[in-house]
Design a protein around this motif. Sequence first.
Motif, PDB file in Angstrom:
ATOM      1  N   TYR A   1       0.806  -1.221   0.000  1.00 42.19           N
ATOM      2  CA  TYR A   1       0.000   0.000   0.000  1.00 42.19           C
ATOM      3  C   TYR A   1       0.839   1.271   0.000  1.00 42.19           C
ATOM      4  N   TRP A   2       2.156   1.105  -0.165  1.00 44.02           N
ATOM      5  CA  TRP A   2       3.032   2.259  -0.313  1.00 44.02           C
ATOM      6  C   TRP A   2       2.945   2.741  -1.758  1.00 44.02           C
ATOM      7  N   THR A   3       2.500   3.954  -1.956  1.00 36.85           N
ATOM      8  CA  THR A   3       2.195   4.444  -3.303  1.00 36.85           C
ATOM      9  C   THR A   3       3.412   4.498  -4.223  1.00 36.85           C
ATOM     10  N   HIS A   4       4.600   4.644  -3.656  1.00 36.22           N
ATOM     11  CA  HIS A   4       5.799   4.752  -4.492  1.00 36.22           C
ATOM     12  C   HIS A   4       6.457   3.400  -4.781  1.00 36.22           C
ATOM     13  N   ALA A   5       5.929   2.334  -4.188  1.00 38.04           N
ATOM     14  CA  ALA A   5       6.562   1.021  -4.346  1.00 38.04           C
ATOM     15  C   ALA A   5       6.604   0.579  -5.800  1.00 38.04           C
ATOM     16  N   SER A   6       5.524   0.869  -6.542  1.00 35.03           N
ATOM     17  CA  SER A   6       5.456   0.424  -7.923  1.00 35.03           C
ATOM     18  C   SER A   6       6.460   1.143  -8.823  1.00 35.03           C
ATOM     19  N   ARG A   7       7.028   2.237  -8.321  1.00 32.34           N
ATOM     20  CA  ARG A   7       7.997   2.992  -9.118  1.00 32.34           C
ATOM     21  C   ARG A   7       9.423   2.475  -8.954  1.00 32.34           C
ATOM     22  N   ILE A   8       9.621   1.568  -8.008  1.00 31.64           N
ATOM     23  CA  ILE A   8      10.965   1.024  -7.787  1.00 31.64           C
ATOM     24  C   ILE A   8      11.312   0.093  -8.940  1.00 31.64           C
ATOM     25  N   LYS A   9      12.399   0.386  -9.605  1.00 28.69           N
ATOM     26  CA  LYS A   9      12.787  -0.413 -10.754  1.00 28.69           C
ATOM     27  C   LYS A   9      13.283  -1.788 -10.313  1.00 28.69           C
ATOM     28  N   GLU A  10      13.013  -2.795 -11.162  1.00 27.51           N
ATOM     29  CA  GLU A  10      13.392  -4.165 -10.826  1.00 27.51           C
ATOM     30  C   GLU A  10      14.908  -4.301 -10.669  1.00 27.51           C
ATOM     31  N   ALA A  11      15.672  -3.418 -11.315  1.00 21.14           N
ATOM     32  CA  ALA A  11      17.133  -3.463 -11.187  1.00 21.14           C
ATOM     33  C   ALA A  11      17.581  -3.202  -9.757  1.00 21.14           C
ATOM     34  N   ARG A  12      16.701  -2.574  -8.961  1.00 22.39           N
ATOM     35  CA  ARG A  12      17.037  -2.285  -7.568  1.00 22.39           C
ATOM     36  C   ARG A  12      17.124  -3.552  -6.727  1.00 22.39           C
ATOM     37  N   ILE A  13      16.742  -4.691  -7.292  1.00 24.81           N
ATOM     38  CA  ILE A  13      16.824  -5.957  -6.566  1.00 24.81           C
ATOM     39  C   ILE A  13      18.272  -6.311  -6.241  1.00 24.81           C
ATOM     40  N   VAL A  14      19.196  -5.860  -7.071  1.00 23.55           N
ATOM     41  CA  VAL A  14      20.588  -6.326  -6.985  1.00 23.55           C
ATOM     42  C   VAL A  14      21.194  -6.123  -5.598  1.00 23.55           C
ATOM     43  N   LEU A  15      21.056  -4.934  -5.010  1.00 21.58           N
ATOM     44  CA  LEU A  15      21.682  -4.672  -3.714  1.00 21.58           C
ATOM     45  C   LEU A  15      21.099  -5.527  -2.597  1.00 21.58           C
ATOM     46  N   PRO A  16      19.770  -5.515  -2.354  1.00 23.55           N
ATOM     47  CA  PRO A  16      19.260  -6.373  -1.277  1.00 23.55           C
ATOM     48  C   PRO A  16      19.499  -7.853  -1.548  1.00 23.55           C
TER      49      PRO A  16
END
Length: 208
Positions: free
Chosen positions: A79-94
């Motif tokens: 339900y965080w409105t900005h979550a859908s804007r996180i690019k899938e490439a951001r997976i790399v660090l976590p």
Amino acid sequence: MFDIIYSLEMLGVIAFAISGMIAAKSKNMDPVGVFTIGFVTALGGGTLRDLMMDNHPLYWIKHQEQPILILGMAIVFSYWTHASRIKEARIVLPDAIGLGIFTILGAQLALDLGHSWFIASLLGVMTGTFGGALRDTLCNEVPFIFRKDQIYASISFAGCWLYFICQWALESETLALNIGLLFIVVVRLLAVRFDIRLQRDPHQDPQH
């Protein structure tokens, strides 16, 4: 030492859960999907490890705070409105953080249960990579571990052996653990940044 291990476990759960939730949101999944992908990413590797070693009850069943934490994260993330804007490439660090933590902790547990270095390294790799493989498979992606353009499981395997050698040479469990963990995280990030691979297509244009 226990507090350090437990803190690392929780950090690994959070890191892998975040990577799973980012992947789930990129596929437009609902809150149930976000929780499911976050759960299997964070706890899938540890579950496989425990089943392989006949270690019961499973770790996350003994520590219910972990799935509860993932549930809370999934609700917030959904339900965080900005979550859908996180690019899938951001997976790399976590994902790199989760890979490092769970690889070393999986190998450590195997050693504590009396297994050899080689078997412990395999169990460490399973612990570190299986959750991410489940995440990618459920999201209809080729898992990192199987991609020719990714160096992944080999980093996990090398990190295990670095941990074993440092533990033997330095006689410091904490220092060896941190060295192995940091090696995996840093090398994984560098491999992605500089496109380091185990094998390249001989027909690939070197300019591309």
